[in-house]
Design an enzyme around this catalytic site. Structure first.
Site, PDB file in Angstrom:
ATOM      1  N   GLY A 338     -11.583  40.599 -21.950  1.00 40.93           N
ATOM      2  CA  GLY A 338     -11.956  39.764 -21.900  1.00 40.93           C
ATOM      3  C   GLY A 338     -13.200  38.994 -21.477  1.00 40.93           C
ATOM      4  O   GLY A 338     -13.921  40.312 -21.808  1.00 40.93           O
ATOM      5  N   GLY A 340     -17.079  36.934 -19.954  1.00 41.93           N
ATOM      6  CA  GLY A 340     -17.521  35.858 -18.608  1.00 41.93           C
ATOM      7  C   GLY A 340     -18.998  36.280 -19.188  1.00 41.93           C
ATOM      8  O   GLY A 340     -19.442  36.566 -20.034  1.00 41.93           O
ATOM      9  N   THR A 344     -18.312  41.646 -21.125  1.00 48.52           N
ATOM     10  CA  THR A 344     -16.845  41.410 -21.654  1.00 48.52           C
ATOM     11  C   THR A 344     -16.176  43.159 -21.195  1.00 48.52           C
ATOM     12  O   THR A 344     -16.783  43.940 -21.026  1.00 48.52           O
ATOM     13  CB  THR A 344     -17.411  42.019 -23.203  1.00 48.52           C
ATOM     14  N   ASP A 455     -16.639  34.823  -4.348  1.00 47.31           N
ATOM     15  CA  ASP A 455     -16.743  34.534  -6.208  1.00 47.31           C
ATOM     16  C   ASP A 455     -14.324  34.270  -6.191  1.00 47.31           C
ATOM     17  O   ASP A 455     -13.904  34.956  -6.238  1.00 47.31           O
ATOM     18  CB  ASP A 455     -16.663  35.074  -6.860  1.00 47.31           C
TER      19      ASP A 455
END
Length: 665
Positions: A338, A340, A344, A455
């Site tokens: 993934g 962001g 990585t 978050d």
């Protein structure tokens, strides 16, 4: 005699006319945008009128408008305008609703950057300002043109492209190009809350304070009004009856300079020695400041070096890997899990044990790497079945990596996505909700130092091989000494759609661990909604634009359970679903003090349904979005399940999920 008196009177009147400055002006309107702009005017004074209230300006064109004395009104720019097959003229931004290019004394529809003028007001002065209180659509600048001797008046404007920095939930997207925003709404237009709109009990300057949104506007455009009770010094004055140049999309920020020159010859000579003195003193002060800055920077670098070499490892008490070993364990970063904002995530394998791991390589960033320190320091203090385990880290100058246990089933959002052909059963959703609550309760109450995650969202809940949820991504976390209840925040943290209201504005209350409780409630509601998305989408036109949590609350209050959970739900599943709804609605109460702590949330989830009370309606508003008629094809809607509501990027470039399979947020 009479003729002489008449000539004298005429002379005095003409003299007064010019001396007092009551004469017509020229407004030069320039378009330096790469596209056509349609300026619009609204006259506030009934005694005077303009030769036009709207016209078209192509790229590079300009037009001079003769403005009569004592005119008061506003002007703005319209963009992305077109004429329909029936002859109706409309614009995507700044539309005045007249149906034609001329605005017919009607104002601009928000969001629009506005210029206000009042000519020949107190003592013959002009008053003018630029406002983004009604939102923003175009950059512009107002430049007074001095007439005769005297001080040069101030330029004012908003020359930054706020559409690029606009928070995702305030963006207005075009119908033809849905990747680039064409305007930025203000928070009042978007949310309709008194705190944002400054009305009701917040209708006084002392009560209505700047919010995160208005502060964002203010930082980018400091000379413009950003909210209803902004600093009155943002209204500028100018005498000597100048003309004005209004430029849309000015080429550079240098046009915003504010010179103040004296043109009197005697004043020049008198002030020359003062200028030399000021220059000399300024140079000496600058040198002293530079010396102090150099000392501070060197001291800070020494401390950072000490931290880099010693303290990270001492705090983390974890195995430290070299970058060479990290590269080897990921097979030269071959398998991407993934990506962001922070970097990585790659799949790797430990050489000594053969254990699969997830390796997050952080992007090179300035400073001391706050997100790295947050994550390592936070996770090194945790050990819980519902928290992802941290196995090691790498810290070599600007090369930073974090090694986690590998989660083969990816993140929770994969299992509650509307695209999933099979949904989790109610029992599994319940187990996931309980697991997340236990992980949060551990962070808040049972760590040596309280940790607030800031978050919590489905992308940051990872699922192991048994679908046990584990909280991950502590890049935005904050460690609280002595389990303090109120947290001081310099910047908002989190992902839009899950952020507690007190993070937006202090009018809602203080930031604390209860902010995580709110995010948890929104995650649970999303789990419920995804389970029954077909029911929600087929709920009828009356609820088509209703915010999902409010829709759930109203139907739950009315006892219309089947509209929420479906007809095929069993009695046992209905009890689970009701319990999840009640707990989630308690968690998203607007006032933090009304939300239960996580330990109470666990008690509610594991206790009897009959013991749970129905909470007050947590939502004071429906975050509906006003979109111009010409944007009817826009992706922006107020539906709970639209991806634009739960934005996948974070305000502070929060890292995306560490999950199995390549996926970008």
């Amino acid at each position: 005699m009479v003729e002489g008196f008449s000539l004298s009177l005429m002379f005095l009147l003409v003299s007064h006319f010019f001396v007092s400055g009551v004469m017509s002006r020229n407004f030069t309107i320039e378009n330096k945008c790469d596209y056509t702009v349609w300026p619009g005017f609204l006259t506030m004074t009934t005694a005077v009128s303009l030769p036009t209230n709207g016209f078209s300006l192509k790229k590079g064109e300009s037009r001079v408008i003769n403005v009569p004395p004592s005119w008061s009104g506003r002007l703005w720019g319209r963009s992305f305008c077109s004429t329909s097959s029936t002859g109706n003229f409309s614009c995507a931004t700044g539309d005045c609703g007249s149906g034609k290019i001329e605005c017919s004394d009607s104002g601009a529809r928000p969001p629009t950057t506005l210029i206000d003028f009042t000519l020949d007001a107190t003592d013959g002065q002009d008053f003018y300002d630029v406002s983004v209180v009604d939102g923003y659509n175009l950059p512009l600048v107002v430049v007074p043109q001095r007439l005769g001797s005297g001080r040069t008046c101030s330029n004012v404007g908003c020359v930054v492209n706020l559409n690029k920095t606009c928070p995702s939930e305030l963006k207005v997207m075009g119908s033809s190009n849905k990747e680039h925003p064409i305007a930025c709404m203000n928070a009042c237009q978007k949310f309709g809350l008194p705190e944002f709109c400054c009305y009701g009990e917040y209708g006084k300057p002392a009560k209505c304070q700047p919010t995160l949104y208005s502060t964002n506007f203010k930082n980018e455009c400091p000379l413009a009004y950003s909210y209803a009770y902004d600093n009155e010094n943002n209204t500028f004055r100018c005498s000597n009856s100048p003309n004005y140049v209004i430029t849309f999309c000015p080429n550079d920020i240098s046009s915003m300079s504010q010179p103040s020159k004296e043109t009197n010859g005697g004043t020049k000579q008198k002030s020359s020695w003062k200028l030399k003195l000021i220059v000399g003193v300024s140079a000496a002060l600058t040198l002293m400041i530079l010396i102090v800055v150099v000392i501070i920077v060197r001291t800070k670098n020494m401390r950072n070096s000490e931290w880099n070499d010693q303290n990270v490892e001492a705090v983390a008490m974890l195995k430290r890997y070299s970058y060479t070993r990290v590269k080897k364990m990921t097979n030269s970063f071959a398998h991407v899990l993934g990506k962001g904002g922070f970097g990585t995530v790659y799949k790797g394998k430990l050489a000594d044990s053969g254990r699969d791991v997830a390796v997050k390589i952080l992007k090179v960033s300035e400073g001391n790497g706050e997100e790295f320190i947050n994550e390592v320091a936070s996770m090194s203090r945790t050990s819980h079945v519902n928290i992802v385990s941290l196995l090691g880290f790498c810290y070599e100058k600007n090369k930073r990596a974090i090694i986690y246990e590998f989660m083969p089933n990816g993140s929770l959002d994969k299992y509650i996505s509307a695209n999933m052909s099979t949904k989790m059963e109610w029992e599994r959703l319940y187990d996931v909700a309980v697991g997340i609550s236990r992980g949060l309760e551990y962070l808040h109450n049972r760590c040596v130092t309280r940790i607030v995650h800031f978050d919590i969202k489905p992308q940051n809940i990872l699922m192991d091989e048994n679908l046990c949820p584990k909280i991950s991504d502590f890049g935005l976390a904050k460690l609280c000494k002595n389990k303090e209840s109120i947290i001081s925040m310099l910047h908002m943290r989190g992902t839009f759609g899950y952020i507690a209201p007190e993070m937006f504005s202090k009018n809602f209350g203080a930031v604390s661990h209860k902010s995580d409780v709110y995010s948890y409630g929104m995650v649970v509601l999303e789990m419920i909604g995804a389970k029954n998305i077909e029911k929600v989408e087929y709920s009828g036109s009356n609820n088509g634009s209703m915010y999902f949590p409010e829709w759930v609350y109203k139907d739950f209050e009315k006892g219309e359970i089947t509209r929420i959970f479906g007809d095929s739900i069993t009695d046992e599943e209905e009890k689970i679903a009701k319990k999840l709804v009640l707990v989630a609605l308690w968690c998203i109460q607007m006032n933090p003090s009304d939300r239960p702590p996580m330990i109470k949330v666990i008690e509610m989830l594991e206790g009897n349904l009959e013991a749970l009370q129905v909470p007050p309606n947590p939502l004071l508003f429906s975050p509906e979005e006003t979109v111009p008629d010409t944007l009817e094809d826009s992706d922006d809607t107020s539906t709970f399940f639209n991806p634009s509501h739960f934005e996948r990027g974070t305000l502070l470039d929060s890292e995306d999920v560490l999950q199995h399979g390549s996926r970008s947020s």
